[in-house]
Scaffold this motif. Structure first.
Motif, short mmCIF file in Angstrom:
data_model
loop_
_atom_site.label_atom_id
_atom_site.label_comp_id
_atom_site.label_asym_id
_atom_site.label_seq_id
_atom_site.Cartn_x
_atom_site.Cartn_y
_atom_site.Cartn_z
N MET A 336 0.82 -1.22 0.00
CA MET A 336 0.00 0.00 0.00
C MET A 336 0.84 1.26 0.00
N THR A 337 2.07 1.15 0.47
CA THR A 337 2.93 2.34 0.51
C THR A 337 3.06 2.99 -0.86
N SER A 338 3.19 2.16 -1.91
CA SER A 338 3.41 2.69 -3.25
C SER A 338 2.15 3.26 -3.88
N ALA A 339 0.99 3.05 -3.25
CA ALA A 339 -0.26 3.56 -3.81
C ALA A 339 -0.42 5.06 -3.59
N TYR A 340 0.32 5.61 -2.65
CA TYR A 340 0.20 7.05 -2.38
C TYR A 340 0.86 7.84 -3.50
N THR A 341 0.18 8.89 -3.93
CA THR A 341 0.65 9.64 -5.10
C THR A 341 2.00 10.32 -4.89
N ASP A 342 2.40 10.53 -3.64
CA ASP A 342 3.68 11.17 -3.39
C ASP A 342 4.82 10.16 -3.26
N HIS A 343 4.52 8.88 -3.43
CA HIS A 343 5.58 7.86 -3.35
C HIS A 343 6.24 7.73 -4.72
N CYS A 346 4.86 5.19 -7.24
CA CYS A 346 3.59 5.54 -7.88
C CYS A 346 3.85 6.29 -9.18
#
Length: 383
Positions: A336-343, A346
């Protein structure tokens, strides 16, 4: 485990090049928000030699080899996919060399750092008049148009039946840019629509894309359409390297919020990252081996064979899709960490997805490659 090796002395020196990469990485949110690469970065690209890379020395250029140029684009793409995509248009002499000789001199009359962009499709009809054409229409996907000095569009003259597009080149000030690039990835490329209204383009500022060059240097015996595909495809190699490096960096982080071990301690992650690293390096090796083989044919005084050109195109599409798969693996492993747009994963995932959609690297290229292996001719525009 960086795989790409680049001679930074060719691009302003290690200190200058590394500083530029760091700035591009720091400002990638800015590029995405405004939907184009900022002009000061374009100027920095000029300073390190991006836009004079493939220009002949007789016109003030640097005459880099295809591999040197591709490695530079790859390195920039690891910092930001959109910036790498825009830097790739330093290959523009591969296109503009097909202009008449007297026009070529005018293109680089003020210096070698000319920025060129094009919106070739959809091909629009052009009215034939004495000495040239009157253009009206809208063209899509003009990557880098916001920072270009010259723009080109694809036209079909009245009664014309050429199989490849006729490109009409004009100063950027004669073209209206419609800022409508609203897409999932490579957002910073600013691949907006071009709108032209009643603009006269002289005959001497038109050329058929992929036609014989009117410039004499080894690079102009390298297949131009293959190179145009390669410079875009290699951005995905930079993205894949970045994705793998991000995953490696995450392994040093804290344990999962669920209490699971950190990424680097999970056996399934170790297995999948090992496979992804091999997949990336294998595709990249095929890509650069095909490049070296074709370039060696040029340096020997000849031209790449049809078979060598076919391998250029095949390795290019293969690189794109394999690297996109590597990025997807990294994205999924991060959870789920990579789902954030600031990661960073992503952004990398979105950029890689967009790259696979480009016609140069589409499924039809595999069809063409396979047809040639059986002795059949490919479709027009492949070789």
């Amino acid at each position: 485990m960086p795989a790409h090796q680049i001679d930074k002395s060719l691009w302003g020196g290690e200190k200058v090049f590394d500083a530029l990469l760091a700035e591009v990485r720091e400002r990638r949110d800015e590029f995405e928000k405004q939907k184009h690469i900022s002009q000061d970065i374009i100027e920095s690209f000029k300073e390190i030699g991006v836009y004079r890379s493939m220009v002949p020395k007789t016109l003030g250029g640097d005459e880099r080899s295809p591999k040197e140029f591709l490695q530079m684009v790859e390195a920039i793409s690891a910092a930001d996919g959109s910036a790498g995509w825009i830097a790739s248009f330093g290959m523009n002499p591969a296109y503009l060399a097909s202009l008449p000789p007297q026009t070529i001199d005018k293109v680089w009359a003020q210096g070698p750092n000319v920025v060129f962009a094009a919106g070739i499709f959809p091909i629009q009809p052009a009215k034939r008049v004495e000495g040239g054409y009157i253009l009206n229409g809208r063209w899509r996907f003009s990557s880098g148009c916001m920072g270009a000095d010259l723009l080109a569009v694809g036209i079909q003259p009245d009664g014309g039946e050429q199989k490849l597009p006729l490109l009409a080149v004009m100063p950027a000030k004669q073209v209206k840019i419609e800022p409508n690039w609203d897409v999932i990835g490579m957002v910073g490329t600013g691949s907006h629509d071009l709108v032209v209204e009643d603009v006269f383009v002289p005959d001497e500022w038109t050329f058929v894309r992929g036609s014989a060059p009117n410039m004499d240097a080894p690079f102009f015996r390298y297949p131009s359409l293959s190179f145009a595909s390669q410079v875009l495809s290699v951005t995905t190699a930079g993205l894949a390297r970045e994705a793998l490096d991000v995953i490696q960096g995450m392994a040093a982080g804290r344990k999962s919020v669920t209490g699971a071990p950190n990424l680097g301690e999970r056996e399934y992650v170790q297995i999948e990252v090992g496979k992804a690293e091999a997949r990336y390096r294998s595709a990249r090796a095929f890509f650069y081996d095909a490049t070296d083989e074709a370039w060696n044919a040029v340096l020997a005084g000849g031209e790449p064979s049809r078979e060598q050109t076919n391998l250029l195109r095949l390795s290019t599409s293969h690189l794109t899709h394999e690297c996109a798969a590597v990025v997807r693996t990294a994205y999924e492993l991060a959870g789920m960490t990579s789902a954030y747009t600031d990661h960073p994963l992503c952004r990398v995932a979105r950029d890689a997805m967009l790259a696979t959609q480009h016609a140069f690297m589409g499924a039809i290229t595999f069809k063409n490659a396979g047809a040639m292996f059986f002795g059949h001719d490919p479709l027009p525009g492949y070789l």
